[in-house]
Design an enzyme around this catalytic site. Structure first.
Site, mmCIF file in Angstrom:
data_model
loop_
_atom_site.group_PDB
_atom_site.id
_atom_site.type_symbol
_atom_site.label_atom_id
_atom_site.label_comp_id
_atom_site.label_asym_id
_atom_site.label_seq_id
_atom_site.Cartn_x
_atom_site.Cartn_y
_atom_site.Cartn_z
ATOM 1 N N GLU A 155 16.827 0.518 43.794
ATOM 2 C CA GLU A 155 16.210 -0.507 44.617
ATOM 3 C C GLU A 155 17.014 -1.796 44.492
ATOM 4 O O GLU A 155 17.403 -2.199 43.410
ATOM 5 C CB GLU A 155 14.758 -0.739 44.192
ATOM 6 C CG GLU A 155 13.875 0.476 44.453
ATOM 7 C CD GLU A 155 12.402 0.189 44.208
ATOM 8 O OE1 GLU A 155 11.971 -0.945 44.487
ATOM 9 O OE2 GLU A 155 11.707 1.099 43.740
ATOM 10 N N ALA A 255 19.414 -5.378 27.248
ATOM 11 C CA ALA A 255 18.133 -5.520 26.558
ATOM 12 C C ALA A 255 17.159 -6.333 27.403
ATOM 13 O O ALA A 255 17.550 -7.239 28.144
ATOM 14 C CB ALA A 255 18.346 -6.187 25.206
ATOM 15 N N CYS A 263 10.611 5.030 39.613
ATOM 16 C CA CYS A 263 11.277 6.274 39.221
ATOM 17 C C CYS A 263 11.204 6.575 37.732
ATOM 18 O O CYS A 263 10.701 7.632 37.332
ATOM 19 C CB CYS A 263 12.747 6.231 39.653
ATOM 20 S SG CYS A 263 12.966 6.258 41.444
ATOM 21 N N ARG A 331 5.600 -1.635 41.005
ATOM 22 C CA ARG A 331 5.150 -0.443 40.296
ATOM 23 C C ARG A 331 5.631 -0.455 38.847
ATOM 24 O O ARG A 331 6.814 -0.472 38.578
ATOM 25 C CB ARG A 331 5.624 0.817 41.025
ATOM 26 C CG ARG A 331 4.833 1.103 42.285
ATOM 27 C CD ARG A 331 5.384 2.266 43.066
ATOM 28 N NE ARG A 331 6.633 1.927 43.746
ATOM 29 C CZ ARG A 331 7.260 2.750 44.589
ATOM 30 N NH1 ARG A 331 6.773 3.938 44.846
ATOM 31 N NH2 ARG A 331 8.379 2.362 45.165
#
Length: 436
Positions: A155, A255, A263, A331
């Site tokens: 994305e 990090a 995904c 998400r």
């Protein structure tokens, strides 16, 4: 060639637009009438840089159109791609294949002549077998090959990833199927994109294994970051040092607050469930999931520590809500457990994200949303940088400090240098680099 793309979510819309840009005739199908009407008006339901222009140009050229009913598109297609959602099933973490199965049954009734049906969605190993069985049960006379063609799109960089892929995986042993998919991807031959032909089940497993390995790299460097803080090392230099080993590589060694998105969490959970179904425990991947979940929850404690352990009644400004920059995807974003943890500790939270605030409101309704970064930090006791949007990389530090009640910055993406922040009088904490 003529292509029907079933599903206009992230994968379906990007793939359909790119295939059309290759010169193929593409119809994207979705049952959501409101979404199809919006696409016909040129309104894109997701944020992906360059996608609006790509869709518009191919619609104008007559190579891309949209429909709510698949009969005509599938009947005329050389290849039908299934690109519907496969979310984690509630309760057990398995991939929910109900949309894939429904699409397969509906496709079966519309097939005419030889057609390749391709699972583009991320699906558990063996799903192609089920799709083929469903199609043949519904339409025994169908002349069809079922193949797997997993996507590897990031994305925020999906169009480039599609047009300049590291590899294209085609899972089928049928020569006719290989020929059709080879022709569909032929325009990428100029970019020297390697086309990898495998068995169908192998292709399905490649997708899950790739995401699980990348998630493991992120989780590994996050644990090393915690160690670096304790021993006085710099995790960014550690990452650079190990990333220069070409057996490891530098990507996904940054990090931060943990991985999220559509995904990695979903696919690593599904891979664990697939393995358990076959009595093959994947202890490393199980640990990756556990460590990542714990890390997300630990970020709120990191903010509290920076404020001396007393956060109740204090105002925390959060910059960045989406799970990564250049997307509006919320998400499993690390911001969600962070903000929830801060609220549970009694803090007041203000937030700004360049494109993700509308989506964030559904997940985080109890915070204040601001118009820009400087309005967000006004009167704040601490600033937390959660998503490394380019807009946050060169903030006016003098203006920032003047606007804040306390000059405390917790940089969860390490986009500033400790010495730079110290010079401006900030109490600065980053990830894996100690405290200034």
């Amino acid at each position: 060639m003529k292509i029907a793309m079933i599903g206009t979510g992230y994968v379906g819309l990007v793939s359909g637009a790119c295939f059309a840009d290759f010169g193929h005739q593409v119809t994207c199908v979705d049952k959501d009438e409101a979404k199809i009407d919006a696409l016909r008006r040129g309104e894109i339901p997701i944020f992906e840089p360059g996608l609006d222009a790509l869709v518009a140009s191919n619609v104008k050229a007559g190579r891309l159109d949209f429909a709510t009913e698949l009969t005509t598109a599938v009947g005329e297609a050389d290849a039908v791609f299934i690109a519907v959602g496969t979310p984690s099933r509630r309760g057990d973490g398995h991939a929910d294949l109900s949309y894939v199965h429904a699409a397969a049954r509906e496709i079966a009734g519309a097939l005419k002549g030889f057609t390749v049906v391709v699972t583009k969605s991320t699906v558990p190993v063996g799903t192609g077998d089920e799709v083929e069985l469903l199609i043949r049960e519904a339409n025994p006379s169908a002349d069809v090959v079922v193949a797997s063609n997993p996507e590897f799109l990031r994305e925020g960089a999906a169009i480039r990833d599609f047009k300049f892929p590291d590899r294209i995986v085609v899972g089928t042993d049928d020569e006719r199927g290989r020929k059709v998919l080879g022709e569909i991807y032929r325009p990428l031959s100029l970019n020297a994109a390697p086309l990898m032909y495998t068995a169908r089940r192998t292709a399905e497993l490649i997708k899950y294994a790739a995401n699980a390995f990348l998630a493991t790299k992120i989780t590994f460097i996050n644990e090393i970051a915690d160690l670096a803080e304790k021993v006085g090392a710099d995790v960014q230099e550690v990452a650079r040092g190990i990333g220069m080993d070409n057996r490891i590589g530098p990507k996904f060694l940054h990090a931060g607050p943990g991985f999220g998105g559509s995904c990695f969490p979903k696919d690593t959970r599904a891979l664990v469930k697939i393995a358990l179904d076959h009595d093959v425990p994947l202890r490393i991947v199980e640990a990756v999931l556990a460590v990542n979940d714990n890390r997300k929850r630990a970020m709120a404690r990191k903010v509290s520590h920076a404020l001396g352990g007393h956060i109740r009644g204090k105002t925390v400004a959060v910059l960045g809500l989406t799970f990564k920059p250049d997307t509006d995807d919320m998400r499993e974003a690390p911001s969600i457990p962070l903000v929830t943890g801060l609220l549970d500790m009694g803090a007041k939270v203000r937030a700004f994200d360049p494109v993700g605030m509308e989506q964030a409101r559904a997940e985080l309704p109890d915070i204040t949303y601001c118009d820009d970064a400087y309005a967000c930090v006004e009167g704040a006791d601490a600033l937390v940088i959660v998503t490394e949007w380019v807009q946050f990389r060169a903030l006016d530090l003098g203006r920032l400090k003047a606007a804040m009640k306390q000059p405390v910055v917790i940089d969860l993406r390490n986009i500033y240098r400790p010495e730079q922040m110290a010079a401006h009088g900030f109490v600065y904490e980053s990830v894996g680099r100690g405290t200034s």
